[in-house]
Enzyme design. Structure first.
Site, PDB file in Angstrom:
ATOM      1  N   SER A 215       0.842  -1.206   0.000  1.00 57.24           N
ATOM      2  CA  SER A 215       0.000   0.000   0.000  1.00 57.24           C
ATOM      3  C   SER A 215       0.874   1.251   0.000  1.00 57.24           C
ATOM      4  CB  SER A 215      -0.925   0.007   1.221  1.00 57.24           C
ATOM      5  OG  SER A 215      -0.190  -0.253   2.400  1.00 57.24           O
TER       6      SER A 215
ATOM      7  N   LYS B  99       4.315 -11.503   3.569  1.00 56.10           N
ATOM      8  CA  LYS B  99       2.901 -11.732   3.253  1.00 56.10           C
ATOM      9  C   LYS B  99       2.795 -11.827   1.741  1.00 56.10           C
ATOM     10  CE  LYS B  99      -0.347  -8.293   3.348  1.00 56.10           C
ATOM     11  NZ  LYS B  99      -0.797  -8.322   1.931  1.00 56.10           N
TER      12      LYS B  99
ATOM     13  N   GLU C  33      -0.273 -12.298  -1.515  1.00 62.75           N
ATOM     14  CA  GLU C  33      -1.685 -12.361  -1.888  1.00 62.75           C
ATOM     15  C   GLU C  33      -1.922 -13.590  -2.763  1.00 62.75           C
ATOM     16  OE1 GLU C  33      -2.927  -8.753  -3.847  1.00 62.75           O
ATOM     17  OE2 GLU C  33      -2.230  -7.489  -2.201  1.00 62.75           O
TER      18      GLU C  33
ATOM     19  N   GLU D  41      -9.484  -9.735   3.402  1.00 61.78           N
ATOM     20  CA  GLU D  41      -9.792  -8.349   3.009  1.00 61.78           C
ATOM     21  C   GLU D  41     -11.074  -8.300   2.178  1.00 61.78           C
ATOM     22  OE1 GLU D  41      -6.596  -6.062   1.267  1.00 61.78           O
ATOM     23  OE2 GLU D  41      -7.951  -4.382   0.820  1.00 61.78           O
TER      24      GLU D  41
END
Ligand code: KIV
Length: 295
Positions: free
Chosen positions: A55, A123, A125, A192
């Site tokens: 982000s 992490k 995705e 999310e």
């Protein structure tokens, strides 16, 4: 009375800490961080996990998605965050296309977050499609946090930043992804942008902690982007964000006062300079820690 705040030994949050928290029903707080000063503030505030999220592409670099962020950039920010913390568990986010090309690419990049970035875990995705890669990275000794549901790196495939798992079939797919990530060896999972009841179902189905963002109150923990939480973002105000301060406004007002005082000559005053150098040794930054590494 001595202030023990800065000297008390801080016990690092580790994988066993997080497992214990899930077992005992203690909620996990995760916040994104991108530099040493914010990391220090959030660490002192008691964040259990600091995520150096991709982000950063949006809030730090001003991009309109996370896609342009590179491994080198996240590692650079990881190093800064690592220097600012004593207690928080630090997770580095694998950016777009940093693990999909080959198992070698995945492992090489994942390892760099620990060896160069000072992170404790990475992490990534992905669900069913990422499972084999997760297993390979975990077996090499790099803890992996998964991320399913709305996965911002797939913004184009999803047709925008849309809530996922809304139909029964789509919900089953998210659940399948979550199970695959757990079975692959991940130690925690970000959920999310999925409906609250689906997040609750996944949280009770898994033995690893779930950390929600836009996934309701039933997750084992929550994560927010620090710029959102502190009210530093202006254009984007998603519904799932709670702003605990309005620092953009405070900062703008403070900077405006500074500019005004520079123009009027009210700043600097005598005391902000070194007029008295014959009586004392001039020190530019007091030895109170400055901006450098933390003890
Ligand atoms: O990059 C990021 O900040 C994230 C969180 C929002 C989960 O992935």
């Amino acid at each position: 009375m001595t202030d023990t705040k800065d000297t008390a030994p801080a016990r690092r949050v580790t994988l066993p800490t997080l497992r214990r928290m899930k077992r005992k029903g203690e909620r996990i707080s995760m916040i994104t961080a991108y530099d040493a000063t914010f990391a220090r503030m959030l660490d002192e505030a008691g964040a259990d996990i600091l995520l150096v999220g991709d982000s950063l592409g949006m809030v730090v670099q001003g991009q309109d998605s996370t896609l342009p962020v590179t491994v080198d950039e996240v590692i650079y920010h990881c190093r800064a965050v690592a220097r600012g913390t004593r207690r928080a568990h630090i997770v580095g986010d694998m950016p777009f296309m940093s693990w999909q090309l080959s198992p070698e690419q995945a492992l090489t990049n994942a390892a760099r977050f620990l060896s160069e970035g000072g992170a404790h875990a990475i992490k990534l995705e992905g669900g069913v499609d990422a499972a084999a890669t997760i297993t390979r990275i975990v077996r090499a000794g790099v803890p992996v946090m998964g991320h399913v549901g709305l996965t911002p790196q797939s913004v184009h495939a999803m047709g925008g930043f849309r809530v996922q798992g809304r139909t029964a079939a789509a919900a089953e797919r998210v659940l399948e992804d979550a199970r695959a990530v757990e079975q692959a060896g991940a130690y925690a999972l970000v959920l999310e942008g999925i409906p609250n009841d689906l997040a609750a179902r996944i949280t009770s189905a898994l033995s690893i902690p779930t950390i929600g963002i836009g996934a309701g109150p039933s997750c084992d923990g929550q994560v927010l982007v620090c710029y959102d939480l502190l009210g530093l973002t202006q254009d984007l105000k998603p519904r799932f964000v709670k702003r605990y301060a309005e620092l953009y406004e405070l900062g703008r007002e403070a900077a405006a006062r500074y500019c005004e005082e520079v123009r009027s000559g009210a700043f600097p005053e005598e005391a902000h300079g070194f007029g008295d150098v014959r009586r004392e040794v001039p020190v530019l930054v007091e030895a109170s820690g400055g901006y450098g590494p933390r003890a």
